[in-house]
Write an enzyme that holds these catalytic residues in place. Structure first.
Site, mmCIF file in Angstrom:
data_model
loop_
_atom_site.group_PDB
_atom_site.id
_atom_site.type_symbol
_atom_site.label_atom_id
_atom_site.label_comp_id
_atom_site.label_asym_id
_atom_site.label_seq_id
_atom_site.Cartn_x
_atom_site.Cartn_y
_atom_site.Cartn_z
ATOM 1 N N GLU A 69 9.265 9.363 -16.544
ATOM 2 C CA GLU A 69 7.875 9.801 -16.774
ATOM 3 C C GLU A 69 7.412 9.430 -18.183
ATOM 4 O OE1 GLU A 69 7.200 13.943 -14.794
ATOM 5 O OE2 GLU A 69 9.322 13.707 -15.217
ATOM 6 N N HIS A 105 0.834 -1.217 0.000
ATOM 7 C CA HIS A 105 0.000 0.000 0.000
ATOM 8 C C HIS A 105 0.868 1.267 0.000
ATOM 9 C CE1 HIS A 105 -3.223 -2.769 1.428
ATOM 10 N NE2 HIS A 105 -2.240 -3.262 2.156
ATOM 11 N N LYS A 114 15.723 22.352 -9.942
ATOM 12 C CA LYS A 114 15.050 21.112 -10.320
ATOM 13 C C LYS A 114 15.893 20.187 -11.169
ATOM 14 C CE LYS A 114 10.720 20.804 -10.756
ATOM 15 N NZ LYS A 114 9.665 19.976 -10.220
ATOM 16 N N SER A 132 14.623 22.384 -15.150
ATOM 17 C CA SER A 132 13.439 23.203 -15.365
ATOM 18 C C SER A 132 13.878 24.543 -15.920
ATOM 19 C CB SER A 132 12.704 23.398 -14.043
ATOM 20 O OG SER A 132 11.884 24.549 -14.114
#
Ligand code: ARG
Length: 463
Positions: free
Chosen positions: A295, A161, A288, A282
């Site tokens: 992704e 979980h 970043k 970024s």
């Protein structure tokens, strides 16, 4: 628009050429030119067989085979004049052959049809992609094995979980993916073995009255045997669906690990550091470092699943044998194959480059009362409590630790004794995460000894 000439390949009974919209919906050359080398290979094998069986004379056979090689080099060098009017790769090649060698070109299509031709070309293409996938999967598994071997005894939290469950080893987690990609590898090999029957010579649907030798062309094209039913041979696209479903399951696995990498590389987790080579920055936030490759792998499953569903829908309800619907098989498979190969390569690179942050992993492993099960097992083993009672006692100790905002191993012996008087100092030995992981030596368990045994087994399987 009736001023166009009828198609020179099949236009004998047509007074007028097709409407331009008809041409646009009908033509597949925009995408099936990717089958050019397979088409030429198939035609050369067919021509050799027509010569060997005396269906055409040897001189024509040789001229045809030479001409086809010239066309292949034109295609390779980008000088081949592809034409939409000629619909597809098969007629483009045959028409060009006529330009090059004249009359003998017209003898190539004896005893075959575009229906068995396209099935053959497409099978050869899918088969080569399965071979690429096999190679890519072996490399990916190897990348995971290297990670597993290096970190066979690094502890990290195991989750259910996505809540901390029990301490596991980094190697064990990596080896879970070796199992998954290992099953993908076996599906790839399976699919290849199942599909390796030649449709060539099934002709339009019923076979042919010419004395062709289907065994000869099958062998020349590396097939195990000719497909045994001509109707099935021209209308079967199971091989493409096997490819897409295999790709789908593998993409799902890629996506699951990609998701873990996205989570693990976040500032909140810091389990791994992805290399600069597989991250991006970024344009506005200088701090970043984004896991874009992970992704994109996670996202690419969408189009691969989509291709699988799409082709299933094209094929369902088609009466035997060939229907033009089946021309819609190619773009889906091409797109899925391209993106599958890209995702495999990107994952391979990321795994080889990534660094596990051992300190974060072991700190996280110790939090969240991850050794509660070890404590319960100790109460069963040493104090001979029934497991249910041990579960209850441990629950009380967890609640106590929670109220003191400390870990189980930070409780004093006296505090423990207040819950169960028989607990001794020895209990602290199982509360360490390293001991916990090392104690799980059951077959396939997380102990470093088990992980190392599985790494060795896989290295042998792959060698
Ligand atoms: N371009 C067609 C396809 O991809 C080739 C087969 C055409 N056959 C036919 N009977 N019209 O399926």
């Amino acid at each position: 628009m009736t001023d166009k000439l009828a198609n020179t390949m099949w236009g004998g009974r047509f007074a007028a050429g097709p409407d331009s919209v008809m041409e646009a919906i009908n033509a597949s050359i925009g995408f099936d030119q990717r089958l050019a080398s397979q088409d030429i290979k198939g035609s050369r094998a067919h021509a050799a067989m027509l010569g060997a069986t005396g269906i055409i004379c040897n001189k024509d056979m040789e001229i045809i085979r030479e001409g086809l090689l010239t066309i292949l080099s034109e295609i390779d060098s980008g000088t081949f004049p592809f034409s939409t009017v000629l619909e597809d790769i098969h007629m483009n090649v045959e028409s060009r052959l006529k330009d090059l060698i004249g009359e003998p070109a017209g003898r190539l299509h004896t005893g075959r049809s575009r229906n068995d031709q396209v099935a053959t070309d497409f099978k050869l293409w899918v088969r080569s992609q399965l071979d690429h996938a096999e190679e890519a999967l072996i490399s990916l598994i190897d990348a995971f094995l290297d990670q597993a071997e290096a970190g066979a005894d690094w502890v990290m939290p195991g989750f259910t979980h996505l809540q901390t469950a029990q301490p596991i080893t980094w190697g064990h987690h990596m080896m879970a993916y070796v199992e998954m990609f290992g099953r993908d590898l076996s599906r790839v090999r399976d699919a290849r073995a199942r599909m390796n029957e030649s449709p060539l010579g099934a002709a339009a649907l019923a076979g042919t009255s010419f004395p062709i030798d289907r065994h000869m062309t099958a062998e020349a094209l590396g097939f195990d045997r000719p497909a045994a039913n001509s109707l099935d041979a021209v209308s079967d696209r199971d091989f493409a669906l096997d490819f897409l479903s295999t790709a789908s399951i593998c993409a799902m696995h890629l996506s699951r690990f990609a998701e873990e990498l996205v989570i693990w590389s976040s500032a909140q987790f810091r389990f791994v550091t992805l290399s600069d080579r597989f991250s991006t920055g970024s344009s506005i936030m200088p701090q970043k470092k984004n896991p874009d490759a992970a992704e994109l792998i996670r996202a690419k499953v969408g189009r691969i699943f989509g291709a699988n569903v799409s082709l299933m829908i094209v094929m369902k309800g088609l009466p035997l044998a060939y229907s033009k619907d089946m021309q819609e098989d190619k773009e889906q498979v091409f797109d899925a194959a391209d993106n599958w190969m890209l995702a495999l390569a990107a994952m391979d690179g990321m795994i080889r480059d990534m660094t596990a942050n051992r300190d974060s992993l072991s700190a996280a492993a110790a939090s969240g009362f991850s050794t509660a099960t070890d404590l319960a097992d100790w109460l069963v083993r040493i104090l001979n409590l029934p497991f249910r009672e041990a579960h209850h006692v441990t629950g009380s100790l967890v609640a106590m630790a929670e109220s003191f905002e400390c870990d189980l191993s930070d409780l004093t012996l006296d505090q423990m004794k207040s819950v169960h008087g028989d607990i001794t100092n020895k209990v602290f030995e199982v509360l360490g995460v390293k001991n916990s992981a090392a104690s799980r030596t059951s077959y396939g368990g997380t102990a470093p000894s088990q992980v190392r045994a599985q790494v060795a087994r896989w290295r042998k399987v792959l060698s």
